[in-house]
Design an enzyme around this catalytic site. Sequence first.
Site, PDB file in Angstrom:
ATOM      1  CB  CYS A   2      -0.838   0.032   1.271  1.00 47.66           C
ATOM      2  SG  CYS A   2      -1.642  -1.540   1.609  1.00 47.66           S
ATOM      3  NE  ARG A  27       4.046   1.965  -1.672  1.00 45.79           N
ATOM      4  CZ  ARG A  27       5.273   1.482  -1.665  1.00 45.79           C
ATOM      5  NH1 ARG A  27       6.127   1.867  -2.578  1.00 45.79           N
ATOM      6  NH2 ARG A  27       5.651   0.623  -0.755  1.00 45.79           N
ATOM      7  CD1 TRP A  74      -3.336  -4.532  -5.070  1.00 44.92           C
ATOM      8  CD2 TRP A  74      -2.062  -5.796  -3.727  1.00 44.92           C
ATOM      9  NE1 TRP A  74      -3.144  -5.738  -5.691  1.00 44.92           N
ATOM     10  CE2 TRP A  74      -2.366  -6.531  -4.893  1.00 44.92           C
ATOM     11  CE3 TRP A  74      -1.283  -6.399  -2.745  1.00 44.92           C
ATOM     12  CZ2 TRP A  74      -1.908  -7.832  -5.094  1.00 44.92           C
ATOM     13  CZ3 TRP A  74      -0.830  -7.693  -2.951  1.00 44.92           C
ATOM     14  CH2 TRP A  74      -1.138  -8.394  -4.119  1.00 44.92           C
ATOM     15  CG  ASN A  99       3.354  -0.750   2.648  1.00 42.58           C
ATOM     16  OD1 ASN A  99       2.782  -1.705   2.141  1.00 42.58           O
ATOM     17  ND2 ASN A  99       4.541  -0.331   2.248  1.00 42.58           N
ATOM     18  N   GLY A 100       2.372  -3.312   4.767  1.00 46.79           N
ATOM     19  CA  GLY A 100       3.161  -4.490   5.168  1.00 46.79           C
ATOM     20  C   GLY A 100       2.228  -5.596   5.631  1.00 46.79           C
ATOM     21  CD  GLU A 482       7.683  -7.905 -20.324  1.00 47.22           C
ATOM     22  OE1 GLU A 482       7.625  -8.811 -19.479  1.00 47.22           O
ATOM     23  OE2 GLU A 482       7.292  -6.738 -20.108  1.00 47.22           O
ATOM     24  CE  LYS A 486       3.993  -5.481 -19.665  1.00 43.17           C
ATOM     25  NZ  LYS A 486       5.133  -5.750 -18.931  1.00 43.17           N
ATOM     26  CD  GLU A 489       1.658  -6.916 -16.433  1.00 38.90           C
ATOM     27  OE1 GLU A 489       2.141  -6.723 -15.326  1.00 38.90           O
ATOM     28  OE2 GLU A 489       2.201  -6.500 -17.489  1.00 38.90           O
ATOM     29  CG  HIS A 505       6.223 -31.385 -27.528  1.00 37.82           C
ATOM     30  ND1 HIS A 505       6.327 -32.672 -28.002  1.00 37.82           N
ATOM     31  CD2 HIS A 505       7.312 -30.726 -27.999  1.00 37.82           C
ATOM     32  CE1 HIS A 505       7.440 -32.793 -28.712  1.00 37.82           C
ATOM     33  NE2 HIS A 505       8.055 -31.617 -28.732  1.00 37.82           N
ATOM     34  CE  LYS A 603       5.879   0.649 -12.409  1.00 38.23           C
ATOM     35  NZ  LYS A 603       5.730  -0.414 -13.400  1.00 38.23           N
TER      36      LYS A 603
HETATM   37  C1  G6P Z   1       4.606  -6.345 -10.032  1.00 39.25           C
HETATM   38  C2  G6P Z   1       4.419  -5.446 -11.230  1.00 39.25           C
HETATM   39  C3  G6P Z   1       5.216  -5.975 -12.414  1.00 39.25           C
HETATM   40  C4  G6P Z   1       6.680  -6.127 -12.033  1.00 39.25           C
HETATM   41  C5  G6P Z   1       6.831  -7.020 -10.786  1.00 39.25           C
HETATM   42  C6  G6P Z   1       8.258  -6.990 -10.259  1.00 39.25           C
HETATM   43  O1  G6P Z   1       3.991  -7.561 -10.242  1.00 39.25           O
HETATM   44  O2  G6P Z   1       3.035  -5.351 -11.566  1.00 39.25           O
HETATM   45  O3  G6P Z   1       5.118  -5.069 -13.501  1.00 39.25           O
HETATM   46  O4  G6P Z   1       7.382  -6.691 -13.099  1.00 39.25           O
HETATM   47  O5  G6P Z   1       5.995  -6.535  -9.739  1.00 39.25           O
HETATM   48  O6  G6P Z   1       8.543  -5.695  -9.808  1.00 39.25           O
HETATM   49  P1  G6P Z   1      10.006  -5.121  -9.656  1.00 39.25           P
HETATM   50  O7  G6P Z   1       9.799  -3.728  -9.123  1.00 39.25           O
HETATM   51  O8  G6P Z   1      10.705  -5.999  -8.672  1.00 39.25           O
HETATM   52  O9  G6P Z   1      10.634  -5.149 -10.986  1.00 39.25           O
END
Ligand code: G6P
Length: 608
Positions: A2, A27, A74, A99-100, A482, A486, A489, A505, A603
């Site tokens: 958070c 966050r 969150w 937060n935590g 990747e 994207k 997500e 397979h 994030k």
């Molecule tokens: C979250 C974000 C991702 C990110 C991951 C790792 O899941 O939504 O976009 O890749 O954390 O975050 P970091 O800050 O360690 O790269």
Amino acid sequence: MCGIIGAASSRSVGKILVNGLKKMEYRGYDSAGLILNQEEKAVQIRTLGKVSNLEEAMVQEKPKADSGIAHTRWATHGAPSEANAHPHGSCDNIYIVHNGIIENHNDLREQLTNKGYAIKSETDSELIAHLIHSNKSKGKNTLEALIKTTKELDGAYSIAVIDTDEKGKVFAAKQKSPLLVGKGIEENFVASDPLAIAGLAESFYLLEDGDFAEITKTDIRIFGSDGNEVNREETPIDTNIQEVTKDGYKHFMEKEIYEQPEAISRAVEGRTTEGEVLDNIFGLGSSEAFKNVKRIQFVACGTSLHAAKTARKWFEELCETPCYIDFASEYRYRNPLVEDHTLFVCISQSGETADTMAALNYAKEKKYLGIVTICNVPTSTMARESDWKIFTNAGPEIGVASTKAFTTQLAALLLLACAISKIKKINNDKRANAIDDLHQAPDLVKESFGLKKHIDEIVEKIADKKNALYLGRGVYFSIAQEGALKLKEISYIHAEAYPAGELKHGPLALVDEMTPVVALAPEDELVEKLLSNLEEVKSRGGTLYVFGNSGSKIKIDKGKFMNMPECGYYNAPIVYTIPLQILAYEVACSRGTDLDQPRNLAKSVTVE
Ligand code: G6P
């Protein structure tokens, strides 16, 4: 995970707190709340959903106070709801934001219930407020009660506290979750991220684990774990983060995609000369230490993990060093066997991700050669806890789906591979090519933006589907992963990536006219093999969209073949990432999702 902010000021702090929360929505954004320590009676407002809902509620109530604390959430313990939103209070006297995660919450809940506290939410955080109240009622002042409370907590926390008997003050505590104290003019702050107080504070003090703080509009006092006052280093606020705006783009993600040429340049700038990487760009003594690297262990999460997977080949080719790659969340649970001379490398945009941080702490206890962190946030815990580090210099990344953080991580990883190969005095020609390719990357990325028009033509054909497959071989399998991440997500289309050779397979069973298949087909040593894999898709009625070179032998309708710029061997993975980001972005726009803040995600994931 958070975002928290607190302020004590000579002016009314309501707007300051809400604006700070808005900047920290990355966050978490499932609910938000604040409490203002007004003269007559503290005013608490909590709303479900984004900070904008809290802002609306504020406009209606117009509360005024010169101190307060606020939170964007969150959910971890307890569903997103108004009752579970922070701040949490005890006896109309102590209010906290947290937060935590408090690990011993079950015991504490029982203990506090037995003492007669009415616990109103399902959160672990509420218990902190009652504990502080309980300790204060034993004759302690607020700070002493907070210090005593933290001795009873197991887990990770950054906490901000107000006491309705102590107008104009904010108290704070930090353990394993980020927290800083910001210094302004006639106002001071506590916050999870300098971003929240950019434009308000001129400098900040990063708190260390076990620290406490007490702020008023004129005073900042920081205490160590023993309760004695301590000095922490004062850091000026980076002027680059003063104003993070969308600059006319529809979304932060869009802006961040198109910022990549400059971001990649910044990642490389000042770290290379003509054809060579400079010494010690990972910190003093790093080059000498890298001489002894025999193996590399990478840990990371999400997009950052894909960066490690992409880069493995560079380390094997340029430094002739075998690599292990683990999900940070899994790494320490497999009791890894650490061989001598293994370098431990963490990759993280935020430098705060709890799983990666836990892996780093675990690695510290093992006989690694040393710990390198590749991250985007210089003030992050990971940067501070590592032996060596490099900052990706991507600039603040706000969109939850990572874009420029990824391509700059690739650039930094290539620099690391070059640094090791240089000190080992091997593969000098390849290294010179790699560095040359890095310098060309920004222009090629710019050129790849030209594909947007063509991508627009296929967007609608993907936007109405439920599933998609991404295929690649070699490093392009990691880039495909990747790309698929994207898409899922931000558009919520289920997307999976496979190494093209694996198709037969199992995943081939999924191929039909309703499943678009996106393939990466650069002209490399594996392209012939890829072409036969793609034929398998075509003959099953699958719709292929291919990103490849002009000379490609693949026979496919022109509308479905995206002609990529002619790239170098080392920069092609960076460049091939770009159209996949644009594709995911445009598909999500067409589906109308909230793509800077996709559902259920955040994030910075600071809980394990
Ligand atoms: C979250 C974000 C991702 C990110 C991951 C790792 O899941 O939504 O976009 O890749 O954390 O975050 P970091 O800050 O360690 O790269």
